[in-house]
Design a protein around this motif. Structure first.
Motif, PDB file in Angstrom:
ATOM      1  N   ARG A   8       8.840  -9.985  -1.199  1.00 24.05           N
ATOM      2  CA  ARG A   8       8.457  -9.428   0.105  1.00 24.05           C
ATOM      3  C   ARG A   8       6.949  -9.538   0.331  1.00 24.05           C
ATOM      4  NH1 ARG A   8      12.444  -7.175   2.997  1.00 24.05           N
ATOM      5  NH2 ARG A   8      14.348  -6.592   1.905  1.00 24.05           N
ATOM      6  N   ASN A   9       6.180  -9.410  -0.736  1.00 23.44           N
ATOM      7  CA  ASN A   9       4.737  -9.588  -0.592  1.00 23.44           C
ATOM      8  C   ASN A   9       4.401 -11.024  -0.181  1.00 23.44           C
ATOM      9  OD1 ASN A   9       4.004  -6.976  -1.140  1.00 23.44           O
ATOM     10  ND2 ASN A   9       3.643  -7.316  -3.312  1.00 23.44           N
ATOM     11  N   HIS A  12       5.238 -11.521   3.370  1.00 24.57           N
ATOM     12  CA  HIS A  12       4.480 -10.680   4.305  1.00 24.57           C
ATOM     13  C   HIS A  12       3.381 -11.475   4.996  1.00 24.57           C
ATOM     14  CE1 HIS A  12       2.997  -7.007   6.031  1.00 24.57           C
ATOM     15  NE2 HIS A  12       1.813  -7.145   5.466  1.00 24.57           N
ATOM     16  N   ARG A 271      -5.125  -0.169  -0.541  1.00 23.52           N
ATOM     17  CA  ARG A 271      -4.443   1.112  -0.336  1.00 23.52           C
ATOM     18  C   ARG A 271      -3.090   1.112  -1.068  1.00 23.52           C
ATOM     19  NH1 ARG A 271      -4.012   5.401   3.456  1.00 23.52           N
ATOM     20  NH2 ARG A 271      -5.935   4.768   4.457  1.00 23.52           N
ATOM     21  N   ASP A 272      -2.385  -0.025  -1.015  1.00 18.88           N
ATOM     22  CA  ASP A 272      -1.080  -0.106  -1.693  1.00 18.88           C
ATOM     23  C   ASP A 272      -1.236   0.095  -3.202  1.00 18.88           C
ATOM     24  OD1 ASP A 272      -0.262  -0.720   0.803  1.00 18.88           O
ATOM     25  OD2 ASP A 272       0.259  -2.808   0.399  1.00 18.88           O
ATOM     26  N   VAL A 275      -1.505   3.633  -3.780  1.00 14.07           N
ATOM     27  CA  VAL A 275      -0.178   4.264  -3.660  1.00 14.07           C
ATOM     28  C   VAL A 275       0.610   4.068  -4.951  1.00 14.07           C
ATOM     29  CG1 VAL A 275       2.034   4.172  -2.447  1.00 14.07           C
ATOM     30  CG2 VAL A 275      -0.096   4.026  -1.153  1.00 14.07           C
TER      31      VAL A 275
ATOM     32  N   PHE B 111       3.586  12.767  -4.699  1.00 11.81           N
ATOM     33  CA  PHE B 111       2.558  12.861  -3.663  1.00 11.81           C
ATOM     34  C   PHE B 111       3.126  12.529  -2.288  1.00 11.81           C
ATOM     35  CE2 PHE B 111      -0.509  12.350  -7.140  1.00 11.81           C
ATOM     36  CZ  PHE B 111      -1.512  13.230  -6.740  1.00 11.81           C
ATOM     37  N   PHE B 113       1.290  11.874   1.567  1.00  9.86           N
ATOM     38  CA  PHE B 113      -0.035  11.736   2.166  1.00  9.86           C
ATOM     39  C   PHE B 113       0.029  11.878   3.688  1.00  9.86           C
ATOM     40  CE2 PHE B 113       0.091   9.218  -1.722  1.00  9.86           C
ATOM     41  CZ  PHE B 113      -0.999   9.732  -2.413  1.00  9.86           C
ATOM     42  N   ARG B 115      -1.280   9.838   5.814  1.00 13.52           N
ATOM     43  CA  ARG B 115      -1.032   8.546   6.470  1.00 13.52           C
ATOM     44  C   ARG B 115       0.223   7.872   5.896  1.00 13.52           C
ATOM     45  NH1 ARG B 115      -7.067   6.205   6.192  1.00 13.52           N
ATOM     46  NH2 ARG B 115      -6.075   4.303   6.950  1.00 13.52           N
ATOM     47  N   ASN B 117       1.388   6.281   3.768  1.00 14.18           N
ATOM     48  CA  ASN B 117       1.125   5.379   2.632  1.00 14.18           C
ATOM     49  C   ASN B 117       2.387   4.736   2.063  1.00 14.18           C
ATOM     50  OD1 ASN B 117      -1.581   5.640   2.785  1.00 14.18           O
ATOM     51  ND2 ASN B 117      -1.790   7.123   1.124  1.00 14.18           N
ATOM     52  N   LEU B 119       4.550   1.340   1.365  1.00 12.60           N
ATOM     53  CA  LEU B 119       4.202  -0.067   1.145  1.00 12.60           C
ATOM     54  C   LEU B 119       4.777  -0.870   2.314  1.00 12.60           C
ATOM     55  CD1 LEU B 119       4.901  -0.317  -2.691  1.00 12.60           C
ATOM     56  CD2 LEU B 119       2.736   0.082  -1.531  1.00 12.60           C
ATOM     57  N   PRO B 120       3.911  -1.539   3.077  1.00 13.75           N
ATOM     58  CA  PRO B 120       4.358  -2.145   4.342  1.00 13.75           C
ATOM     59  C   PRO B 120       5.339  -3.299   4.166  1.00 13.75           C
ATOM     60  CG  PRO B 120       2.101  -2.778   3.849  1.00 13.75           C
ATOM     61  CD  PRO B 120       2.481  -1.761   2.830  1.00 13.75           C
ATOM     62  N   THR B 121       5.332  -3.932   2.992  1.00 11.41           N
ATOM     63  CA  THR B 121       6.196  -5.104   2.820  1.00 11.41           C
ATOM     64  C   THR B 121       7.625  -4.718   2.451  1.00 11.41           C
ATOM     65  OG1 THR B 121       5.524  -5.277   0.515  1.00 11.41           O
ATOM     66  CG2 THR B 121       4.282  -6.571   2.099  1.00 11.41           C
ATOM     67  N   ARG B 176      10.456   9.446  -1.343  1.00 10.19           N
ATOM     68  CA  ARG B 176       9.838   8.719  -2.462  1.00 10.19           C
ATOM     69  C   ARG B 176       9.201   9.695  -3.455  1.00 10.19           C
ATOM     70  NH1 ARG B 176       4.903   4.885  -0.910  1.00 10.19           N
ATOM     71  NH2 ARG B 176       3.945   6.917  -0.557  1.00 10.19           N
TER      72      ARG B 176
END
Lengths: 366, 248
Positions: A8-9, A12, A271-272, A275, B111, B113, B115, B117, B119-121, B176
């Motif tokens: 997926r990365n 992307h 940021r990822d 996370v 956690f 957050f 925003r 946070n 993972l967008p993918t 999560r």
């Protein structure tokens, strides 16, 4: 899960992935094609020489295995002495002339009768054997590449030749002209560059070679069956260094693009990374994820590179039929290994950088 | 059997009902956090003493820059304390190496957050599953189904974060955070990026997690209304806790 994350990365940012894949593909193709072109030309040349059909080749002292590099310092009368040696069936003098007009060729100046005796003769696709002093025989590959037809007048060595025949390739050279005419043209009257010797039986080859060494000490005597093993890039001064330099250049291209791709990936995913660390991912997980992504990118690039190599070879052969590009599984694997090592190396610093990121700073990254 | 009953309560006791005698699941002693600004050390936390009992829900309030987020990051093991002690489930975080703190965070802390946070993918499912993957126990479909149903996400699992509303994204983030049954859930202004309706949904869910499952929660918020969902409110100012009173 790691596989899904990597896939997926990669999907992307398809353009960035594509650029990375193409960089590796170019790297792989460069390695495969440069080595393939070199070894292809050498192998094809060696096979052509072996294909003459003679058993022994005599050259002047210290002559190169690359015949085009040799001059013509041998008196043609040496042929008479060779003919007197026991077990020698026939001898054919050949004058070699390097030509760079309209392509790079080594022209064979031959005496048709003796050459026929030594080699068993040409296979004529079209036309007839040499009859006149200006007759030119062209092999089928050269005819196709140079668009030559029987009956054409072809200018070579500043001389107009009559194309007498198209012959099947594989008899030493691609262009054959009468020995006498070539000797006059290059100012080498009664000289020959090589002598081709046919023994009465192949098993007499060693005996004949030994006798020639005794009769003509210092001269270079080679069995033609060994030519393939002698035609290697290491026998051409500078060629192996050139190949190594080109491979190094290809590796640098791949390494730098992978480095840049993974570096921008790490910056973009700061940021990822934060996370993942907040979820409890340790440094080894982050490094593994990025190196695996780089390796996956590289594997795609390797497949694309192999495809690109075959496509480029097909395009080259369509434009230059006399070229020979030898793509071997061994070199595909080596190129793949080189690319993979380069990709992992190129991604190492960005991966290390990512693993060292402060989680709190990474989480507040915009 | 209800949904809540199918999940093991993460805290070591039943839902906290003011049983102050229980050993705190989280405790800080004279906790300091200094940040380097040029050649000067700027204190974000200045001797915080703070305790949270198992199953308790605590809201931390205070003005911007008072040290709320620093407190959350230090007790969550994301940042190292400069001085003092932090105990999480009996483990002194300040004596642990970075790797050991990471392991503790993996197994005991969740956690959430402001925003989100995510993972967008990855899809919503992927975002939750990766927490299980990192945790190391592999994908647990039963736990996954229970959590996603509890948070009302069952139909949204194959969507990416960009295809989800803010409220949905935050619910995925909560899923999560709790998928591995952490001892403590730390939430950093979880409603800060949500409208009032979604804020209420998220707060209701946090309360449900606390009341039904006994999940210990520490939440930072600017919103006084949000504190009404919590057992206790702690106020911070200038890096110290100025009070700690039970909410109405």
């Amino acid at each position: 899960m790691m596989g899904e994350l990597i896939a997926r990365n990669l999907l992307h940012r398809p353009l960035r992935t594509l650029i990375g894949v193409m960089a590796v593909a170019v790297e792989v193709a460069l390695v495969v094609l440069i080595v393939g072109l070199t070894s292809g030309l050498l192998t094809e040349t060696a096979k052509r020489i072996e294909g003459i059909g003679a058993d022994i080749m005599l050259q002047p002292p210290a002559a190169s295995v690359f015949l085009g590099f040799s001059g013509s310092p041998m008196p043609i009368k040496i042929g008479e002495r060779l003919s007197e040696i026991k077990y020698v069936q026939s001898v054919a003098p050949v004058l070699l002339q390097f030509n760079s007009t309209g392509g790079v060729d080594v022209i064979y100046g031959i005496d048709p009768d003796s050459f026929r005796t030594v080699s068993g003769g040409f296979v004529f696709i079209e036309g007839h054997d040499m009859e006149g002093p200006d007759d030119l025989l062209v092999d089928d590959w050269a005819a196709k590449a140079k668009h030559i037809k029987v009956g054409d007048t072809y200018k070579l060595l500043n001389h107009d030749w009559h194309v007498a025949a198209i012959i099947e390739h594989g008899k030493g050279a691609r262009l054959f002209v009468p020995l006498d005419t070539l000797q006059d043209l290059v100012g080498a009257r009664d000289k020959a560059s090589i002598f081709l010797i046919k023994c009465t039986r192949p098993e007499h080859t060693e005996d004949v070679m030994e006798e020639i060494r005794h009769t003509l000490p210092g001269y270079t005597v080679r069995p033609l069956k060994d030519f393939l093993s002698l035609m290697t890039s290491t026998n051409i001064p500078g060629l192996q260094a050139f190949i190594n330099a080109m491979i190094a250049l290809a590796v640098c291209i791949g390494l730098l693009v992978i480095f840049l791709t993974m570096y921008t990936t790490v910056i973009e995913r700061t940021r990822d990374i934060g996370v993942l660390k907040s979820l409890g991912a340790d440094s080894s997980f982050i490094i593994r994820a990025l190196l695996s992504e780089s390796a996956a990118l590289c594997v795609l690039g390797i497949f694309a590179g192999v495809g690109l190599s075959y496509a480029v070879r097909a395009a080259f052969l369509a434009g230059f039929p006399t070229l020979s590009i030898l793509i071997t599984p061994g070199w595909i694997l080596r190129a793949a290994g080189i690319a993979l090592i380069g990709a992992v190396f190129g991604a190492s610093y960005p991966a290390w950088l990512a693993s060292r990121k402060d989680a709190v700073e990474a989480l507040s990254y915009d | 059997m209800g949904i809540a009953a199918t999940i093991t309560a993460p805290a070591e006791g039943p839902f906290f009902q003011g049983k102050k005698s229980v050993e705190p699941i989280l405790k800080t002693e004279n906790l300091w956090k200094l940040y380097r600004a040029g050649k000067v050390d700027v204190p974000a936390l200045r001797g915080v003493n703070f305790a949270v009992q198992p199953g308790e829900s605590v809201a931390v309030m205070g003005p911007s820059g008072c040290g709320k987020s620093s407190l959350l990051y230090v007790i969550g093991g994301l940042a190292q304390a400069s001085r003092g002690k932090v105990f999480v489930d009996g483990n002194d975080l300040t004596s642990l190496s970075d790797a050991a703190r990471t392991r503790l965070r993996r197994h005991k802390i969740g956690f959430v957050f402001q925003r989100f946070n995510l993972l967008p993918t990855l899809t919503a499912k992927g975002n939750i599953a990766i927490a299980q993957f990192i945790h190391g126990d592999g994908f647990d479909p039963h736990r996954f189904d229970v959590v996603t149903q509890l948070l009302g996400l069952a139909g949204r699992m194959h969507h990416k974060p960009s295809e989800l509303s803010g409220g949905e994204q935050q619910r995925v983030a909560i899923a999560r955070a709790i998928i591995n049954e952490p001892k403590i859930l730390l939430a950093d202004e979880p409603t800060g990026n949500l409208d009032s309706k979604n804020s209420e949904v998220v707060l209701q869910m946090l309360r449900q997690l606390n009341k039904d499952l006994g999940q210990t929660i520490v939440m930072i918020t600017h919103n006084p209304e949000a504190t009404t969902y919590f057992d206790r409110v702690v106020h911070m100012r200038d890096g110290i806790i100025v009070d700690g009173v039970p909410a109405d």
